[in-house]
Design an enzyme around this catalytic site. Structure first.
Site, PDB file in Angstrom:
ATOM      1  CB  SER A  10     -24.750 -90.985  28.457  1.00  0.00           C
ATOM      2  OG  SER A  10     -24.037 -90.733  29.864  1.00  0.00           O
ATOM      3  NE  ARG A  69     -19.446 -84.491  41.292  1.00  0.00           N
ATOM      4  CZ  ARG A  69     -18.195 -84.238  40.621  1.00  0.00           C
ATOM      5  NH1 ARG A  69     -17.146 -85.098  40.250  1.00  0.00           N
ATOM      6  NH2 ARG A  69     -18.187 -83.363  39.879  1.00  0.00           N
ATOM      7  CD  GLU A  96     -24.839 -66.480  42.078  1.00  0.00           C
ATOM      8  OE1 GLU A  96     -25.978 -67.140  41.719  1.00  0.00           O
ATOM      9  OE2 GLU A  96     -23.819 -66.991  42.862  1.00  0.00           O
ATOM     10  CG  HIS A 119     -24.505 -69.484  45.410  1.00  0.00           C
ATOM     11  ND1 HIS A 119     -23.934 -69.335  44.146  1.00  0.00           N
ATOM     12  CD2 HIS A 119     -24.053 -70.598  45.507  1.00  0.00           C
ATOM     13  CE1 HIS A 119     -23.126 -70.135  43.780  1.00  0.00           C
ATOM     14  NE2 HIS A 119     -23.344 -71.376  44.427  1.00  0.00           N
ATOM     15  NE  ARG A 162     -21.337 -72.043  39.153  1.00  0.00           N
ATOM     16  CZ  ARG A 162     -21.269 -72.430  40.299  1.00  0.00           C
ATOM     17  NH1 ARG A 162     -22.464 -72.850  41.166  1.00  0.00           N
ATOM     18  NH2 ARG A 162     -20.149 -72.946  40.881  1.00  0.00           N
TER      19      ARG A 162
HETATM   20  P1  NAP Z   1     -21.271 -83.562  38.009  1.00  0.00           P
HETATM   21  O1  NAP Z   1     -21.166 -84.592  38.680  1.00  0.00           O
HETATM   22  O2  NAP Z   1     -20.025 -83.248  37.161  1.00  0.00           O
HETATM   23  O3  NAP Z   1     -22.614 -83.566  37.198  1.00  0.00           O
HETATM   24  C1  NAP Z   1     -22.919 -82.558  36.362  1.00  0.00           C
HETATM   25  C2  NAP Z   1     -24.221 -82.824  35.440  1.00  0.00           C
HETATM   26  O4  NAP Z   1     -23.926 -81.809  34.284  1.00  0.00           O
HETATM   27  C3  NAP Z   1     -23.848 -84.169  34.706  1.00  0.00           C
HETATM   28  O5  NAP Z   1     -25.213 -84.777  34.687  1.00  0.00           O
HETATM   29  C4  NAP Z   1     -23.473 -83.891  33.214  1.00  0.00           C
HETATM   30  O6  NAP Z   1     -24.066 -84.602  32.261  1.00  0.00           O
HETATM   31  C5  NAP Z   1     -23.957 -82.545  32.943  1.00  0.00           C
HETATM   32  N1  NAP Z   1     -23.205 -81.833  31.941  1.00  0.00           N
HETATM   33  C6  NAP Z   1     -21.952 -81.657  32.029  1.00  0.00           C
HETATM   34  N2  NAP Z   1     -21.366 -81.160  30.844  1.00  0.00           N
HETATM   35  C7  NAP Z   1     -22.554 -80.716  30.190  1.00  0.00           C
HETATM   36  C8  NAP Z   1     -22.820 -80.285  28.878  1.00  0.00           C
HETATM   37  N3  NAP Z   1     -21.850 -79.587  28.228  1.00  0.00           N
HETATM   38  N4  NAP Z   1     -24.182 -80.234  28.354  1.00  0.00           N
HETATM   39  C9  NAP Z   1     -24.921 -80.834  29.192  1.00  0.00           C
HETATM   40  N5  NAP Z   1     -24.860 -81.282  30.368  1.00  0.00           N
HETATM   41  C10 NAP Z   1     -23.514 -81.351  30.834  1.00  0.00           C
HETATM   42  O7  NAP Z   1     -21.455 -81.928  38.789  1.00  0.00           O
HETATM   43  P2  NAP Z   1     -21.807 -81.976  40.357  1.00  0.00           P
HETATM   44  O8  NAP Z   1     -20.968 -82.330  41.268  1.00  0.00           O
HETATM   45  O9  NAP Z   1     -23.284 -82.647  40.508  1.00  0.00           O
HETATM   46  O10 NAP Z   1     -22.446 -80.581  40.220  1.00  0.00           O
HETATM   47  C11 NAP Z   1     -23.147 -79.812  39.522  1.00  0.00           C
HETATM   48  C12 NAP Z   1     -23.314 -78.381  39.513  1.00  0.00           C
HETATM   49  O11 NAP Z   1     -23.981 -77.883  40.545  1.00  0.00           O
HETATM   50  C13 NAP Z   1     -21.752 -77.749  39.618  1.00  0.00           C
HETATM   51  O12 NAP Z   1     -21.359 -77.713  38.592  1.00  0.00           O
HETATM   52  C14 NAP Z   1     -22.082 -76.306  40.240  1.00  0.00           C
HETATM   53  O13 NAP Z   1     -22.150 -75.357  39.451  1.00  0.00           O
HETATM   54  C15 NAP Z   1     -23.397 -76.646  40.999  1.00  0.00           C
HETATM   55  N6  NAP Z   1     -23.284 -76.453  42.671  1.00  0.00           N
HETATM   56  C16 NAP Z   1     -24.183 -75.527  42.953  1.00  0.00           C
HETATM   57  C17 NAP Z   1     -23.979 -75.300  44.381  1.00  0.00           C
HETATM   58  C18 NAP Z   1     -24.794 -74.212  45.091  1.00  0.00           C
HETATM   59  O14 NAP Z   1     -24.293 -73.681  46.426  1.00  0.00           O
HETATM   60  N7  NAP Z   1     -25.870 -73.873  44.572  1.00  0.00           N
HETATM   61  C19 NAP Z   1     -23.069 -76.114  45.151  1.00  0.00           C
HETATM   62  C20 NAP Z   1     -22.540 -76.886  44.561  1.00  0.00           C
HETATM   63  C21 NAP Z   1     -22.590 -77.389  43.256  1.00  0.00           C
HETATM   64  P3  NAP Z   1     -23.428 -86.234  31.815  1.00  0.00           P
HETATM   65  O15 NAP Z   1     -24.144 -87.086  32.842  1.00  0.00           O
HETATM   66  O16 NAP Z   1     -24.240 -86.191  30.484  1.00  0.00           O
HETATM   67  O17 NAP Z   1     -21.944 -86.028  31.856  1.00  0.00           O
END
Ligand code: NAP
Length: 313
Positions: free
Chosen positions: A175, A153, A261, A279, A232
């Site tokens: 994928s 996302r 952190e 963060h 992360r």
């Molecule tokens: P998301 O839509 O679930 O996307 C996660 C991505 O990670 C997808 O591309 C997925 O790959 C990949 N992934 C999941 N499991 C995996 C695995 N075992 N091995 C390799 N790739 C894997 O999540 P999102 O909403 O974009 O959020 C992503 C992350 O950003 C969160 O989990 C959070 O830790 C971080 N975040 C940080 C902040 C901040 O303040 N800095 C704020 C919000 C979120 P596939 O497409 O192949 O399934």
């Protein structure tokens, strides 16, 4: 006595809403659960959780009636989901409402790193500019080849923004995704690093992606490369990153998240080619309000026996 506890550093409006909607008892951290009288712990059915301390099976076992953990944030790597599921505890998170903020920040960090904002701001504020102290030329951001590691996302929102900056978009996910024409898919992170100038990391955190950005990935990026991480801290091999930044094996990094952190490794913080942030990916008034509202709707649904909007398990 309420059957909901709210754990974490909530903003005043969220704090007020948790008290009003759930009569929630506020705790500063999960450790404080152990200090609650046993009879009180036994009545807790819901936890509104905000933070990054481990919410594991041992903590869950202190709350024998627990049925709902509503996480404030999309990343739930601090919560042991398998342990929750095994105990019949439902977990929710707050996806999507924060995509814009986190993607905005990633792009801002990428530009700030390329254009040397930190040094330039210091030059202006200190009066050095007025004294004729010249800055070295920075680097151009637009038009670079950028690899998004994890086109989920947030990753997709970052890529869409970079397309407007005339970048060549590459991505790595498990994928292939439905993307605009011209975006290049890579199955392997090292292959991605070889094909691009910069990498922006947007994969999930947690044990499955620990060290995903390995020494091999960092080395494949090369001496003109920049790494931006909004995901992360655990996703990067931080030792390899420190070595690469210190030796010039890559040009720079911009990090919103760190392995230990809120403590930042002192070897990292001293590096002039690192742009660190504490963060703040989703830390705006608007987005935090939306996250809080979604967290409370999820918690209310679970406590009322309804399906929540954004379940994790
Ligand atoms: P998301 O839509 O679930 O996307 C996660 C991505 O990670 C997808 O591309 C997925 O790959 C990949 N992934 C999941 N499991 C995996 C695995 N075992 N091995 C390799 N790739 C894997 O999540 P999102 O909403 O974009 O959020 C992503 C992350 O950003 C969160 O989990 C959070 O830790 C971080 N975040 C940080 C902040 C901040 O303040 N800095 C704020 C919000 C979120 P596939 O497409 O192949 O399934």
């Amino acid at each position: 006595m309420s059957n909901v506890i709210a754990v974490g550093p909530y903003s005043d409006p969220d704090d007020a809403a948790l008290r009003e909607e759930f009569d929630a008892r506020r705790l500063p951290g999960l450790d404080a659960i152990a200090e609650m009288p046993e009879a009180e712990r036994a009545t807790v059915t819901g936890v509104a959780f905000m933070g990054h301390e481990p919410f594991d099976g041992a903590v869950m076992d202190r709350l024998p009636a627990l049925k709902a953990i509503a996480n404030f944030g999309v990343g739930y790597d601090a919560i042991d989901i398998a342990a929750a599921t095994a105990r019949g505890i439902r977990v929710t998170n707050t996806p999507d409402v924060l995509n814009d903020d986190v993607a905005d920040l990633a792009v801002a960090m990428w530009i700030a790193q390329a254009r040397g904002f930190e040094t330039a701001i210091r030059n202006a504020r200190s009066g050095d500019w007025g004294r004729g102290v010249a800055l070295p030329l920075a680097r151009k951001a637009s038009g670079r080849r950028v690899g998004i590691l994890g086109l989920g996302r947030i990753g997709r929102e970052i890529a869409d923004r970079l397309a407007a900056f005339k970048c060549e978009i590459h991505y790595q996910s498990r994928s292939r995704k439905d993307t605009p024409a011209g975006w290049t898919y890579h199955a392997d992170p090292v292959e991605l690093a070889r094909a691009v100038d910069d990498i922006i990391i947007a994969v999930v955190g947690g044990p499955e992606t620990q060290g995903y950005v390995s020494a091999g990935v960092i080395g494949a990026l090369g001496p003109d490369g920049v790494i931006v991480n909004i995901s992360r801290g655990t996703v990067i091999d931080e030792e390899a990153l420190i070595a690469a930044l210190a030796s010039g094996a890559i040009r720079g990094a911009a990090l919103d998240v760190f392995r230990d952190e809120p403590r930042i490794d002192p070897r990292l913080i001293d590096l002039p080619n690192l742009l660190p942030l504490p963060h703040i990916g989703s830390a705006t008034v608007e987005t935090r309000a939306a996250m809080g509202a979604l967290q409370r709707r999820n918690l209310r649904a679970l406590l009322d026996g309804r399906e929540p909007e954004t379940p994790v398990n």
